[in-house]
Design a protein around this motif. Sequence first.
Motif, PDB file in Angstrom:
ATOM      1  N   GLY A  13      30.505 -15.608 -32.505  1.00  0.00           N
ATOM      2  CA  GLY A  13      30.413 -14.235 -31.841  1.00  0.00           C
ATOM      3  C   GLY A  13      31.631 -13.565 -31.794  1.00  0.00           C
ATOM      4  N   SER A  15      33.706 -11.365 -33.449  1.00  0.00           N
ATOM      5  CA  SER A  15      33.708 -10.117 -33.848  1.00  0.00           C
ATOM      6  C   SER A  15      33.036  -9.248 -32.735  1.00  0.00           C
ATOM      7  N   THR A  16      31.991  -9.810 -32.180  1.00  0.00           N
ATOM      8  CA  THR A  16      31.096  -8.852 -31.359  1.00  0.00           C
ATOM      9  C   THR A  16      32.055  -8.846 -30.059  1.00  0.00           C
ATOM     10  N   SER A  42      32.821  -8.162 -40.250  1.00  0.00           N
ATOM     11  CA  SER A  42      31.524  -8.060 -39.601  1.00  0.00           C
ATOM     12  C   SER A  42      31.516  -6.754 -38.626  1.00  0.00           C
ATOM     13  N   ALA A  46      28.696  -4.652 -36.388  1.00  0.00           N
ATOM     14  CA  ALA A  46      28.690  -4.447 -34.888  1.00  0.00           C
ATOM     15  C   ALA A  46      28.647  -3.163 -34.403  1.00  0.00           C
ATOM     16  N   GLU A 286      20.377  -8.446 -30.000  1.00  0.00           N
ATOM     17  CA  GLU A 286      21.859  -8.383 -30.392  1.00  0.00           C
ATOM     18  C   GLU A 286      22.568  -6.936 -30.037  1.00  0.00           C
ATOM     19  N   ILE A 288      24.354  -4.120 -30.809  1.00  0.00           N
ATOM     20  CA  ILE A 288      24.849  -3.323 -31.867  1.00  0.00           C
ATOM     21  C   ILE A 288      25.109  -1.976 -31.471  1.00  0.00           C
ATOM     22  N   LEU A 293      27.910  -2.399 -27.081  1.00  0.00           N
ATOM     23  CA  LEU A 293      29.138  -3.394 -27.117  1.00  0.00           C
ATOM     24  C   LEU A 293      30.003  -3.090 -25.561  1.00  0.00           C
TER      25      LEU A 293
END
Length: 389
Positions: A13, A15-16, A42, A46, A286, A288, A293
């Motif tokens: 995770g 990149s998130t 990614s 995201a 998730e 997104i 974020l």
Amino acid sequence: MRIVLFTGKGGVGKSTIAAGTAALAAAEGHRTLVLSTDAAHSLADAFGAPAGSEPSEVSPGLFVQQVDAQLRFEQSWAEIQAYLLRVLDVAGVDPVAAEELAVIPGAEEVLALLELRAQAQCGEWDVIIVDCAPTAETLRLLALPEALGWYMERVFPVERRIVKALGPMLSRAAKMPMPEDSVFGAIERLHAELDEVHGLLTGPDSSVRVVLTPESVVLAEARRSYTMLSLFGYRVDGVVVNRIFPEDGSDDWRAGWVLAQKHVLGQVSESFAGLPLWRSVYRTAEPIGVEALTELAREVYADCDPLAVPEGNGPFRVTRTGSGAVLHLALPHVTRDDVDLARHGDELVVSVGSYRRLLTLPPGLGRHRVAGARMAQGELQVRFEEGTS
């Protein structure tokens, strides 16, 4: 300008978390660029927004960029590529295969560094967040500037003089074209730019942040990356533990995971003692998009400033003594048996496992002899005393 690089094992995770940190920085009023050097790219997924080879704005003050290695190669290394194609043509290599072979191994990592340098120098950003490739690729990337520096100082001048003096004769004898001066000039420019990158990333406003999940295998790799980043002089400013199961006791399967993660979390605290440790629980959906974020990052960092400049001198420092000096190099999770040490002129060669750093000694230490070395409190201490080395 603050620069934070995020790295970690593939699939944790990273990149998130990098995207969330960037979104939070922009929400707090910082003009922020999040740059991907990971070939998987990614970031666009995201943010749920397109991202290209140039910075594109996904929300006010937040820009995303994914390095296009092939494009940058064609723009920056045309002279080198043209020379390689001539050599391959003489060798009888098929033109299509030659195009592929002319892309130097590791070019993506090199061009990612150069793009980071360009963005840092443009003056447009308050914060640059870098979503790095998985750990092994990141370590090769960050070790590159010093490795190329050694080649440029020790080998390159000799090669250039030989080609300049004997080029025509060597070309006839080998029936291969010798590199022209423009090729050497391109390599020199590359070295100068990478040297600037190294100074930028080891400076006081830059740091690396490790992302992991509470699993034994992932933790083992994170510990190694902490050691190797310190070996090459990069400051690790914190650890983000991602995907922690909440303790809701809803079923035996989840309870088993909670118990297993709790054991690893204890090891994480011990492994990274002294560093900020942030936690991110498994979410019901998730994250997104910029809003999700940003919310994720607010929960992860809570009352902490995610852009705080780390204190201290970093992993490398020199202290003076009455008879000389002591070189200190942080090497967490390393014992004396793990380290090989050698002295070659004004260089100290430090080897830990399969990694080796050629550390150019400060001028004052170069005139001193090595009087002893030891591992103490997670750092290598090399004692220098006056006298010939």
